[in-house]
Every structure is written in structure tokens, then in C-alpha cells.
Enzyme design. Structure first.
Site, PDB file in Angstrom:
ATOM      1  N   TYR A 194       0.818  -1.217   0.000  1.00 25.48           N
ATOM      2  CA  TYR A 194       0.000   0.000   0.000  1.00 25.48           C
ATOM      3  C   TYR A 194       0.854   1.271   0.000  1.00 25.48           C
ATOM      4  CZ  TYR A 194      -3.923  -2.976   1.038  1.00 25.48           C
ATOM      5  OH  TYR A 194      -4.885  -3.948   0.963  1.00 25.48           O
ATOM      6  N   LYS A 261       3.290 -14.136   5.523  1.00 26.57           N
ATOM      7  CA  LYS A 261       3.561 -15.107   4.458  1.00 26.57           C
ATOM      8  C   LYS A 261       5.080 -15.230   4.333  1.00 26.57           C
ATOM      9  CE  LYS A 261       2.064 -17.690   1.080  1.00 26.57           C
ATOM     10  NZ  LYS A 261       1.538 -19.015   1.380  1.00 26.57           N
ATOM     11  N   ASP A 315      -2.145 -17.995   4.611  1.00 26.95           N
ATOM     12  CA  ASP A 315      -3.168 -18.851   3.989  1.00 26.95           C
ATOM     13  C   ASP A 315      -3.744 -19.832   4.995  1.00 26.95           C
ATOM     14  OD1 ASP A 315      -0.440 -19.496   3.654  1.00 26.95           O
ATOM     15  OD2 ASP A 315      -0.910 -21.158   2.342  1.00 26.95           O
ATOM     16  N   ASP A 339      -5.936  -6.476   5.449  1.00 30.93           N
ATOM     17  CA  ASP A 339      -7.077  -6.064   4.642  1.00 30.93           C
ATOM     18  C   ASP A 339      -7.960  -7.279   4.345  1.00 30.93           C
ATOM     19  OD1 ASP A 339      -8.725  -4.565   3.090  1.00 30.93           O
ATOM     20  OD2 ASP A 339      -7.262  -4.078   1.543  1.00 30.93           O
TER      21      ASP A 339
END
Ligand code: NAP
Length: 448
Positions: A194, A261, A315, A339
Site C-alpha cells: 500500500y 507469508k 493462507d 485487509d
């Protein structure tokens, strides 16, 4: 020099910041931004609910002194010059430290102009500003600007986006046991993908970046690529994790989970996890235990009074919140993961309409609706004000006015259980009574 140009603060007292905490007088001045579209309807329902709760909880001793400040349409009307986020507004929030806002129009497409009444984006004739909106005919068409929400976050350095997600009994939702999810999400708000550092495919500067990375750094990148940069810093990660753990300590929560991640993005997401653990051990050693320590030193038996700090790959976390939701409590994430997971969790307990939010900096706290301006419902007194009302309860908790916050939450629960709801819930609940936005606010007050 006067702090404000076109607004005058009402009589009341200032919230101050002393010894790392806010100090709240009995009559604090709190700026509010009504918002665009459905914002004014929602505000008309919200303010009486919050005022009634405070009056009832403290027998008239405490009272919020609301101070209207402007962004979006009302800013344009008052300040002109296409000023949709005036300095007055930023100064008021900086000065009074706590504020509440409704939704604001955010242009998304590649058009040059946006209507602040209906959010329609458009180009003008021959590239000039249109006299009237092509969709609704309003005169409040202004040149495209960057998101006001992003502008507020950046200018006030509100680096933590906080979303509590829990189920309200009676709210229709897609899972069998929605009551098992009760998390508070701390999403980093200023960096990650972002940061807005992007290079468009085919542009000269993009070729330079690709050439540098290929020739100087030995990285293989297809020449016809677009490039985005994902910065994640020690500063950004640590201050976010610090806020999340401090919340867990202050509110006696059981765990803080770092979601990343890092198996793929080692030096950004993986580093977020490592810095998170580092900060937890450096600054909260007496309060926390890591999952590794739990198994290595305590045979998996949680010592009483400690907060468990653990991490999960992003995930897998999406499975975890569905399959083992009660194992999660406070969750801290970099911007993009945050988000996604905020909306996924909110959907799991019945949608975004009821989700409150806050953006926090070191001293400033801005509480806000998580939905948009829903322009097709403007002025119809129809929509669900719960997101702003619940953001108001977060604000009351932030002030330390827990009795008033609890009163509002319990009254909302009771009103939903009575099946007295706005159209969005009524259409999904058998035998429900459909209330207008303002009537729903009154029903909450009756139920206090
Ligand atoms: P939206 O305003 O959130 O509305 C989408 C749909 O969500 C509405 O049509 C309505 O669904 C439902 N909805 C939203 N708020 C509701 C409420 N309070 N009560 C009941 N239902 C509600 O999203 P959008 O139409 O994509 O965005 C409109 C404008 O808002 C855009 O300019 C966008 O950029 C901006 N926006 C601002 C914020 C913010 O200020 N934080 C956040 C998101 C979007 P039904 O039609 O099915 O009833």
C-alpha cells in the site's frame, strides 16, 4: 496564529496525553466528521445513542462535547477551492486527540472528476470540469483526489487499523457456530504494497528499474512486467505489534497471533514475524510466552496470567478462523494480509454492516465506519447505523468509559434479538420488523 480558519470549537475541555496515556476530562471536546452519502443519516441516529448511554451511565456527570469538522462534501461546501480535507480538520483532530468519522467518497477509477453527492466518477467536456454531475445533476463535482481515508491516516500517522470482529446473536451468517469467533485485528496501515510505489508496464522509468534489477542485482524479471514495491520496516512492524500486545495486556486477552507469508516473502513478511517476536520479548517479557517456549519449557501447559504470542502463515490463518476460531484472540498483521482477513472475518459473522473500526497513532485515535457512503440510499433514513455506533463504543472504551460502551453494546444485542432491525438485516431474518435508520437508533436507546 489562530488554530482554525472556519470552525470554532464549542465550550468543553481537551483530552490530553500524559505518561503514555490519554487523560479524559468529564466534558471532552470530540471532533466528528459526518461523512458523505448516508453519513448524515447515520450520524443523526448515532449521536443520540452515544449521548444517551453516557448520560445514563454517569448520571449526567460526563458528557461528550461534539465538534463538527469537515471532510468530503461538507468541506467542499464550506471551504471551496476543491479543499476536501482542510487543515482545520487535521488540526482539530491533532488538538483534541480523539475523533469519530462517517464514510467518505473515494474515487477509484481513472476519471478526472468525482461527484461528492453520488460518488459518480466522470470526465468533463473537453477535459474541463463538468458544471453538473452527469449522474445526479449536483453541482458538487470536484477534481479527482486521493482517498480521504488514506489522506487522514497518512497525515495523522495513524499506523494501526483496528477491527474487532464478533457475532451479535440473531444476525444471519454463513457459519454454524459464529459465536466462536471473537477477534481483534491489528492491521499495519502505512506500508507494505500500500506504499503506492508502483511502476507501470512499458514506461521508461519501469524499464530502468527492470534493467537495474536484472543487470546490477542479477534478478530475473520479464521485460514486459509492471513492478510494485513492498517495503516492510522494523519501525512499522514493531510499533504495530507493540500496540497489539499492549491492547492484549490492558484487556487481559489470551493470545497475540502474528500472521505473515514469511515462507515465501522472507525479508518482508518473514521479517515482520521475527521483529514481532523480538519486540514481544524485549518489551513485554513479563507478560508473554512464545509458542516455542510453551512447548520447549512448559510441555504445552499455559502458565496462568501469560499472553501466548504465536504466528501463523496467512493462507493457513484463513482456514484457522473458520475451523478453530476460538484459538485466536488479538491478531497482528502487515497491511495486505490485514485487509483480507478483516473482511473475511467480518463476513463470517454476518457481514461488514456491523463491523466497527479505528485508526490509531501514537496519541491520536480516529474511529470510523468500515462501510462506504452507499450513495443510492442518501437521505432515505434507511441504512444500518451500527458500524458507526459500534465505532462509537470503541471510542467510549478508548476514553475509559466502559460502562457507557457496555450499555450500547447490550442494547444493540437486545434490539437485534427483538428482530427490530434495518432493511439489510430484515431481508435476511424471518419475522423481523423493518425500522428506519433513526427508528433503529431510538430502539437502541429504549433498550438501554
Ligand atoms: P458501500 O458504500 O459500502 O456500499 C455497498 C453496499 O453495501 C450498499 O449498496 C449496501 O448494500 C451495503 N451497505 C453499505 N453500508 C451500509 C449500511 N450502513 N447499512 C446497510 N447496508 C449498507 O460501497 P461502495 O458502493 O462500493 O462505495 C461507495 C463510496 O464509498 C465510494 O466512493 C467508496 O470509495 C467509498 N468508501 C468509503 C469507505 C470509508 O469511508 N471508510 C469505505 C468503503 C468505500 P445493498 O445495496 O445490498 O443494500
Amino acid at each position: 496564529m489562530a488554530l482554525f480558519d472556519k470552525i470554532t470549537p464549542p465550550d468543553g475541555d481537551k483530552i490530553t496525553f500524559e505518561q503514555d496515556r490519554i487523560k479524559v476530562p468529564d466534558h471532552p471536546i470530540i471532533p466528528f466528521i459526518e461523512g458523505d452519502g448516508i453519513g448524515p443519516d447515520i450520524w443523526k441516529a448515532t449521536q443520540p445513542v452515544l449521548d444517551s448511554a453516557v448520560a445514563k451511565a454517569y448520571g449526567g456527570k460526563k458528557k461528550i462535547i461534539w465538534f463538527q469538522v469537515h471532510a468530503g462534501l461538507t468541506a467542499l461546501q464550506l471551504y471551496g477551492n476543491d479543499d476536501v480535507l482542510p487543515e482545520d480538520t487535521l488540526n482539530a483532530i491533532r488538538e483534541y486527540l480523539v475523533a469519530l468519522k462517517g464514510p467518505l467518497t473515494t474515487p477509484v477509477g481513472g476519471f478526472q472528476y468525482v461527484c461528492l453527492v453520488c460518488a459518480a466518477e466522470q470526465d468533463g467536456p473537453d477535459g474541463k470540469r463538468p458544471d453538473k454531475c452527469v449522474k445526479c445533476g449536483s453541482e458538487w463535482v470536484t477534481p479527482r483526489f486521493r482517498s480521504l481515508n488514506v489522506g487522514l491516516r497518512q497525515k495523522l500517522d495513524l499506523y494501526a487499523c483496528v477491527r474487532p470482529v464478533r457475532w451479535f446473536e440473531g444476525v444471519p451468517c454463513p457459519v454454524k457456530e459464529p459465536q466462536r469467533l471473537n477477534v481483534i485485528i491489528y492491521r499495519e496501515n502505512t506500508e507494505d504494497v500500500y506504499s503506492g510505489i508502483e511502476f507501470e508496464q512499458g514506461k521508461e522509468e519501469t524499464q530502468k528499474v527492470i534493467q537495474y534489477l536484472t543487470k546490477e542485482m542479477g534478478k530475473l524479471i520479464r521485460p514486459d512486467s509492471g513492478i510494485g514495491i513492498k517495503p516492510i520496516s522494523i519501525t512499522g512492524s514493531k510499533r504495530l505489534v507493540r500496540k497489539a500486545i499492549q491492547y492484549a495486556v490492558d484487556h487481559h486477552r489470551s493470545s497475540v497471533t502474528l500472521v505473515h507469508k514469511g515462507n515465501i516473502m522472507k525479508f518482508t513478511e518473514g521479517a515482520f514475524r521475527d521483529w514481532g517476536y523480538e519486540l514481544a520479548k524485549e518489551e513485554f517479557r513479563d507478560h508473554i510466552i512464545t509458542e516455542k517456549e510453551l512447548w520447549d519449557e512448559h510441555d504445552g501447559k499455559m502458565p496462568s496470567g501469560k499472553i501466548l504470542v504465536k504466528d501463523r502463515i496467512a493462507d493457513q490463518m484463513f482456514q484457522q478462523v473458520l475451523l478453530r476460531p476460538d484459538e485466536y484472540d488479538v491478531v497482528a498483521l502487515p497491511n495486505l494480509n490485514g485487509d483480507y482477513i478483516s473482511d473475511a472475518c467480518a463476513a463470517q459473522v454476518g457481514g461488514l454492516g456491523l463491523a466497527p473500526g479505528a485508526n490509531l497513532g501514537d496519541q491520536i485515535a480516529l474511529f470510523e465506519a468500515t462501510h462506504g457512503t452507499a450513495p443510492k440510499y442518501t437521505g432515505q433514513d434507511k441504512v444500518n447505523p451500527s458500524s458507526v455506533i459500534l465505532s462509537g463504543t470503541l471510542m467510549l472504551e478508548h476514553l475509559g468509559w466502559h460502562e457507557a460502551a457496555d450499555m450500547v453494546v447490550k442494547a444493540i444485542e437486545k434490539t437485534i434479538q427483538q428482530k427490530r432491525v434495518t432493511y439489510d438485516l430484515e431481508r435476511q431474518m424471518a419475522g423481523a420488523t423493518k425500522l428506519k435508520c433513526s427508528e433503529y437508533g431510538q430502539a437502541i436507546i429504549e433498550n438501554m
